[in-house]
Design a protein around this motif. Structure first.
Motif, short mmCIF file in Angstrom:
data_model
loop_
_atom_site.label_atom_id
_atom_site.label_comp_id
_atom_site.label_asym_id
_atom_site.label_seq_id
_atom_site.Cartn_x
_atom_site.Cartn_y
_atom_site.Cartn_z
N GLU A 152 -24.93 -47.24 14.07
CA GLU A 152 -24.27 -45.94 14.02
C GLU A 152 -23.83 -45.54 15.44
OE1 GLU A 152 -25.38 -41.36 12.80
OE2 GLU A 152 -26.67 -42.96 12.12
N PRO A 153 -22.51 -45.46 15.67
CA PRO A 153 -22.05 -45.00 16.99
C PRO A 153 -22.18 -43.48 17.07
CG PRO A 153 -20.31 -46.17 15.74
CD PRO A 153 -21.39 -45.81 14.78
N ILE A 154 -22.68 -43.00 18.19
CA ILE A 154 -22.89 -41.56 18.39
C ILE A 154 -22.28 -41.16 19.73
CG2 ILE A 154 -24.64 -39.73 18.58
CD1 ILE A 154 -26.56 -41.75 17.16
N LEU A 155 -21.46 -40.13 19.73
CA LEU A 155 -20.82 -39.72 20.98
C LEU A 155 -21.87 -39.20 21.96
CD1 LEU A 155 -18.23 -39.33 22.62
CD2 LEU A 155 -18.01 -37.07 21.57
N GLY A 156 -21.97 -39.88 23.10
CA GLY A 156 -22.87 -39.45 24.17
C GLY A 156 -22.06 -38.80 25.27
N ARG A 157 -22.56 -38.84 26.46
CA ARG A 157 -21.81 -38.33 27.61
C ARG A 157 -22.23 -39.12 28.84
NH1 ARG A 157 -18.71 -33.63 28.69
NH2 ARG A 157 -18.57 -33.24 30.92
N HIS A 158 -21.24 -39.45 29.66
CA HIS A 158 -21.53 -40.24 30.84
C HIS A 158 -22.36 -39.42 31.83
CE1 HIS A 158 -20.87 -42.67 34.48
NE2 HIS A 158 -20.70 -43.65 33.62
N GLY A 159 -23.13 -40.10 32.64
CA GLY A 159 -23.89 -39.42 33.69
C GLY A 159 -22.95 -38.75 34.68
N GLU A 160 -23.39 -37.61 35.20
CA GLU A 160 -22.62 -36.89 36.21
C GLU A 160 -23.57 -36.51 37.35
OE1 GLU A 160 -19.56 -34.31 33.62
OE2 GLU A 160 -21.51 -34.64 32.69
N GLY A 226 -26.38 -39.74 31.13
CA GLY A 226 -25.82 -38.39 30.97
C GLY A 226 -26.69 -37.49 30.12
N VAL A 227 -26.26 -36.23 30.00
CA VAL A 227 -27.01 -35.27 29.20
C VAL A 227 -26.96 -35.68 27.72
CG1 VAL A 227 -26.67 -33.29 30.74
CG2 VAL A 227 -25.00 -33.73 28.93
N VAL A 228 -27.99 -35.28 27.00
CA VAL A 228 -28.06 -35.54 25.56
C VAL A 228 -27.07 -34.59 24.87
CG1 VAL A 228 -29.56 -35.46 23.53
CG2 VAL A 228 -30.47 -36.26 25.74
N THR A 229 -26.19 -35.16 24.03
CA THR A 229 -25.15 -34.34 23.40
C THR A 229 -25.62 -33.76 22.06
OG1 THR A 229 -24.24 -36.19 22.15
CG2 THR A 229 -23.36 -35.83 24.37
N ASP A 230 -24.84 -32.82 21.55
CA ASP A 230 -25.14 -32.24 20.23
C ASP A 230 -25.05 -33.31 19.14
OD1 ASP A 230 -25.58 -29.80 21.36
OD2 ASP A 230 -23.58 -28.99 20.89
N TYR A 231 -24.16 -34.31 19.33
CA TYR A 231 -24.05 -35.41 18.35
C TYR A 231 -25.35 -36.21 18.32
CZ TYR A 231 -19.07 -34.41 18.18
OH TYR A 231 -17.86 -33.79 18.01
N GLU A 232 -25.90 -36.45 19.49
CA GLU A 232 -27.17 -37.19 19.54
C GLU A 232 -28.31 -36.36 18.95
OE1 GLU A 232 -26.53 -38.04 23.94
OE2 GLU A 232 -27.62 -39.82 23.30
N LYS A 233 -28.29 -35.06 19.27
CA LYS A 233 -29.35 -34.18 18.73
C LYS A 233 -29.30 -34.16 17.21
CE LYS A 233 -29.52 -31.23 22.81
NZ LYS A 233 -28.89 -30.04 23.43
N ALA A 234 -28.07 -34.09 16.66
CA ALA A 234 -27.91 -34.05 15.20
C ALA A 234 -28.41 -35.36 14.58
CB ALA A 234 -26.45 -33.81 14.84
#
Ligand SMILES: [Zn+2]
Length: 329
Positions: A152-160, A226-234
């Motif tokens: 399952e691909p889940i939209l994350g976010r790159h590190g900043e 990167g930060v944990v996204t709402d997609y990952e939380k869901a």
């Protein structure tokens, strides 16, 4: 074999007598190494930065593909050209240090290569059959199914990482670093040309992959800190926990910052086992420290198992023993 105490020196003897080379030999299965004897065994091998090889039920999955890193880096013990068999290649994001060998390894293995649109665009500009490239958004409804394995691909976010911190570290290293030769600079430019620096990588190009085996064993692969996204939380609200998290150490250098981000990842994925990624560096750079990060994780969760191995050293799991089975038994 190991006697009454788990003396680590006996592990070497076990390798010499190789009861299961698939779980003992430091050779990637994709480069010709042995599959684990038992189909239920998952073998994980790290091969620098965020590259991992997963082997399960005769399937070989490569996570990221950055193998020919140039001679500024410690050698991995194999070349991209040696990677001859793989069923699936999952690219977490399109920066060169995650995908520079994805097209060539995809072409020579025939594996399906999966990544975000910005990653796929870069892949398709190289020599690979377009039918082998699968674009995903990570925004849901994109379950990929393979024998014994769902992805399952889940939209994350790159590190900043904070620019002032990273700049300070880079400046501090500069006076002591051996300058790159013209040949090394040329080699680096060529490698970097096989990845993208499109700003979309940060916001829509970083994909976390939730991998679920047919017996419920779960793996989360996250190749940027990167930060944990709402997609990952869901996704995690739906599945609860993962058995193994393969997570990039944040590039923020300072232990307080890298550990803080690792704790966020641990809280999100709730893994039994935490395996760090992206912590090695070229000769002029700093390896990202994993021990302070492990210590901080254990302060919050004394039961978490942290594992960090050398290049290609296998970590094997009996996947029948997994969180979902324990919960439903
Ligand atoms: Zn990156």
């Amino acid at each position: 074999m190991t006697g009454p105490v788990a003396d680590p020196r006996f592990a070497r003897e076990a390798i010499a007598t190789a009861s299961d080379p698939g779980c003992e030999a430091p050779t990637l299965v994709s480069t010709g190494g042995a599959f684990p004897k038992d189909a239920k065994t998952l073998a994980i091998r790290w091969s620098g930065f965020s590259n991992f090889e997963l082997v399960y039920k005769g399937q070989i999955i490569l996570l990221d593909a950055y193998f020919d890193r140039g001679n500024m880096f410690p050698p991995l013990g194999f070349k991209a050209a040696d990677v001859k068999r793989a069923n699936l290649i999952l690219i977490g994001h399109g920066h060169a240090d995650h995908m520079s060998d994805a097209a060539s390894v995809g072409a020579q293995t025939g594996a399906l290569v999966v990544g975000a649109a910005v990653t796929a665009e870069k892949l398709l500009a190289q020599k690979i059959n377009a039918k082998q490239v699968r674009t995903v958004t990570g925004r849901g409804g994109e379950l990929l199914e393979f024998p014994g394995i769902k992805v399952e691909p889940i939209l994350g976010r790159h590190g900043e990482p904070p620019k002032d911190v990273t700049a300070a570290f880079q400046n501090a290293l500069k006076p002591f670093a051996k300058p790159a030769t013209p040949e090394q600079l040329k080699e680096r430019a060529e490698i970097r040309s096989r990845g993208t620096n499109d700003p979309r990588v940060v916001t829509e190009g970083t994909i976390a992959f939730l991998i679920t085996l047919d017996n419920g064993f779960r793996i989360m692969f996250r190749d940027s800190g990167g930060v944990v996204t709402d997609y990952e939380k869901a996704a995690m609200a739906r599945v609860g926990r993962v058995d193994v998290a393969l997570v990039a150490v944040s590039a923020a250098f300072l232990h307080t910052l890298t550990a803080q981000r690792a704790v966020e990842h641990m809280r999100a994925y709730k893994p039994d086992v935490f395996i760090p990624a992206h912590h090695d560096a070229e000769f002029n750079g700093l390896w990202r420290a994993t021990e302070p990060l492990f210590r901080t994780l254990k302060e919050e969760n004394p039961n978490i198992v942290t594992v960090s191995r050398g290049y290609r050293e296998p970590i094997c799991f009996d996947t029948e023993n997994n969180i979902l089975r324990r919960q439903t038994r």
